[in-house]
Design a protein around this motif. Structure first.
Motif, short mmCIF file in Angstrom:
data_model
loop_
_atom_site.label_atom_id
_atom_site.label_comp_id
_atom_site.label_asym_id
_atom_site.label_seq_id
_atom_site.Cartn_x
_atom_site.Cartn_y
_atom_site.Cartn_z
N TYR A 1 56.82 39.11 51.51
CA TYR A 1 56.32 37.69 51.76
C TYR A 1 55.47 37.84 52.85
N ASN A 2 55.48 38.75 53.61
CA ASN A 2 54.60 38.84 54.87
C ASN A 2 53.09 39.42 54.35
N ALA A 3 53.49 40.29 53.35
CA ALA A 3 52.14 40.91 52.82
C ALA A 3 51.44 39.78 52.15
N MET A 4 52.15 38.92 51.25
CA MET A 4 51.45 38.09 50.47
C MET A 4 50.73 37.30 51.11
N ASP B 1 44.78 39.96 48.36
CA ASP B 1 44.99 40.67 47.10
C ASP B 1 46.49 40.96 46.73
N VAL B 2 47.37 40.89 47.58
CA VAL B 2 48.72 40.99 47.35
C VAL B 2 49.26 39.48 46.66
N PHE B 3 48.64 38.61 47.27
CA PHE B 3 48.95 37.27 46.99
C PHE B 3 48.53 37.01 45.72
N GLN C 1 52.13 34.19 36.45
CA GLN C 1 51.35 33.50 35.40
C GLN C 1 51.82 34.13 34.08
N GLN C 2 51.85 35.61 34.20
CA GLN C 2 52.11 36.48 32.75
C GLN C 2 53.59 36.21 32.47
N TYR C 3 54.56 36.02 33.54
CA TYR C 3 55.79 35.89 33.19
C TYR C 3 56.27 34.59 33.04
N ASN C 4 56.08 33.61 33.72
CA ASN C 4 56.17 32.06 33.50
C ASN C 4 55.46 31.35 34.55
N ALA C 5 54.52 30.71 34.12
CA ALA C 5 53.42 29.92 35.14
C ALA C 5 54.08 28.61 35.37
N ASP C 6 55.29 28.23 34.90
CA ASP C 6 56.02 27.03 35.21
C ASP C 6 56.95 27.17 36.51
N LEU C 7 57.18 28.28 36.89
CA LEU C 7 58.00 28.71 37.88
C LEU C 7 57.02 28.41 39.45
N PRO C 8 57.57 27.54 40.20
CA PRO C 8 56.68 27.29 41.60
C PRO C 8 56.92 28.85 42.33
N LEU C 9 55.96 28.98 43.25
CA LEU C 9 56.04 30.12 44.25
C LEU C 9 56.28 29.39 45.61
N VAL C 10 57.38 30.05 46.42
CA VAL C 10 57.66 29.47 47.68
C VAL C 10 56.82 30.34 48.60
N VAL C 11 55.92 29.65 49.51
CA VAL C 11 55.02 30.32 50.50
C VAL C 11 55.19 29.60 51.74
N MET C 12 54.97 30.46 52.92
CA MET C 12 54.88 29.94 54.16
C MET C 12 54.01 28.59 54.57
N ALA C 13 54.59 27.72 55.14
CA ALA C 13 53.74 26.56 55.44
C ALA C 13 53.03 26.71 56.70
N VAL C 14 51.80 26.81 56.47
CA VAL C 14 50.80 27.34 57.56
C VAL C 14 49.74 26.16 57.88
N ILE D 1 49.53 28.07 38.94
CA ILE D 1 51.02 27.99 39.71
C ILE D 1 51.12 27.30 40.97
N GLN D 2 52.31 26.28 40.80
CA GLN D 2 52.33 25.50 41.99
C GLN D 2 53.26 26.11 43.22
N LEU D 3 52.73 25.65 44.26
CA LEU D 3 53.29 26.14 45.46
C LEU D 3 54.32 25.32 46.07
N TRP D 4 55.31 25.73 46.49
CA TRP D 4 56.17 24.97 47.52
C TRP D 4 56.13 25.59 48.79
N PHE D 5 55.90 24.74 49.82
CA PHE D 5 55.70 25.21 51.37
C PHE D 5 57.11 25.04 52.02
N GLU D 6 57.32 26.23 52.77
CA GLU D 6 58.48 26.20 53.44
C GLU D 6 58.52 26.46 55.00
N ALA D 7 59.16 26.07 55.81
CA ALA D 7 59.23 26.28 57.03
C ALA D 7 60.36 26.71 57.42
#
Length: 244
Positions: A113-116, A121-123, A131-144, A159-165
Motif C-alpha cells: 500500500y505504501n509503495a503504491m 510505477d508500483v501504482f 484491469q486484467q483481472y476485473n476492471a469493475d473492482l474499485p481500488l482503495v487508496v490513501m486520501a491525500v 479503475i474507480q478509486l475509493w479514498f480512505e482516511a
C-alpha cells in the motif's frame, strides 16, 4: 462515509484481532489473502462472518511476507508483482464464490500500500493487473491532498478509486501517514481517535502532528483490526455515523 477494517489476519494457531466482535459494526471488510497473513481456513471463516453481517468483502493483498506481516518492502518487477497480486485476488474470489457472495473491491496491505502511494510505477503495475483481472473492482487508496495524479492514472486504466482516511494513525504536514517509526504515529486513546474521526466526517480534514489542519477527501474510514482499540473504535464510529 463507510467504515472499513483489515480482517482475517490470523493463521493456523496464531490469533490476531477480534474479528467476530468488530464485524457487526463495519461496512467493508478487507480480508487478508494468505501472503502477509491468513490462510485458506481463516479466509473462508472471515468471508462467512462478513456474509453473516452483510458486510462488503474486499481483497487485502500484500507482499509475500508472513514473518514481517507484510510491512517490509520487497522489490519486484511489474510482472512478478502482477502475478502475486492477481493470485491473491483469485484465491479470495474463489472462496467468495463458494459462499455465494461477491468480491467488491481491492485494498493493498502494508508495505505494498505504501509503495503504491509513493511510486507511480508500483501504482500503475497494480492498476494494470486489476484491469486484467476485473476492471469493475474499485481500488482503495490513501486520501491525500495531492490525489489528482492517482485519479488521472486510474482513469487511464478504467479503475474507480475509493479514498480512505485513517482514524487511528497520525498524519504529517503533507497529509500522509506518519511513519510507524516516529513517536506518536499511532493514536493511543479512544478520545484521540474519536476526535480525528469527527473532524474527518464533518470537515474532511485532519490535524497533523505539528498542528497543521489539512483537507483530504475520504470515502471511507479505516480501522486497523490488529489494534488494541479496534472494537471500541468501531463502536464509536458506528454510533457517530448512525447519528448523521
Amino acid at each position: 462515509m463507510k467504515i472499513n477494517c483489515d480482517m482475517g489476519e490470523s493463521f493456523g494457531l496464531w490469533q490476531l484481532g477480534c474479528d467476530e466482535q468488530v464485524m457487526p459494526y463495519l461496512d467493508m471488510a478487507n480480508i487478508a489473502c494468505g501472503m502477509h497473513a491468513s490462510d485458506p481456513v481463516m479466509m473462508k471463516k472471515t468471508v462467512q462472518l462478513a456474509k453473516q453481517h452483510d458486510v462488503m468483502i474486499g481483497a487485502h493483498p500484500g507482499y509475500p511476507d508472513l514473518q514481517g506481516f507484510g510491512r517490509r518492502f520487497i522489490a519486484m518487477d511489474k510482472d512478478e508483482l502482477a502475478a502475486f497480486f492477481i493470485y491473491q485476488l483469485g484465491a479470495l474470489q474463489a472462496i467468495c464464490q463458494s459462499e455465494s457472495v461477491t468480491l467488491s473491491y481491492v485494498k493493498p496491505h502494508g508495505a505494498l500500500y505504501n509503495a503504491m502511494m509513493k511510486d507511480d510505477d508500483v501504482f500503475v503495475a497494480l492498476l494494470s493487473a486489476l484491469q486484467q483481472y476485473n476492471a469493475d473492482l474499485p481500488l482503495v487508496v490513501m486520501a491525500v491532498p495531492d490525489y489528482r495524479n492517482y485519479q488521472d492514472l486510474a482513469t487511464t486504466y478504467g479503475i474507480q478509486l475509493w479514498f480512505e482516511a485513517f482514524v487511528d494513525r497520525a498524519y504529517d504536514d503533507s497529509g500522509r501517514l506518519t511513519p510507524r517509526s516516529v513517536s506518536g504515529s499511532s493514536l493511543t486513546t479512544i478520545e484521540q481517535i474519536e476526535q480525528q474521526a469527527l473532524l474527518l466526517i464533518e470537515e474532511q480534514a485532519v490535524i497533523s502532528l505539528s498542528g497543521k489542519k489539512i483537507t483530504i477527501h475520504a470515502d471511507t474510514l479505516c480501522i486497523h483490526g490488529d489494534g488494541p482499540l479496534s472494537l471500541s473504535t468501531a463502536q464509536v464510529l458506528r454510533a457517530r455515523l448512525n447519528r448523521l
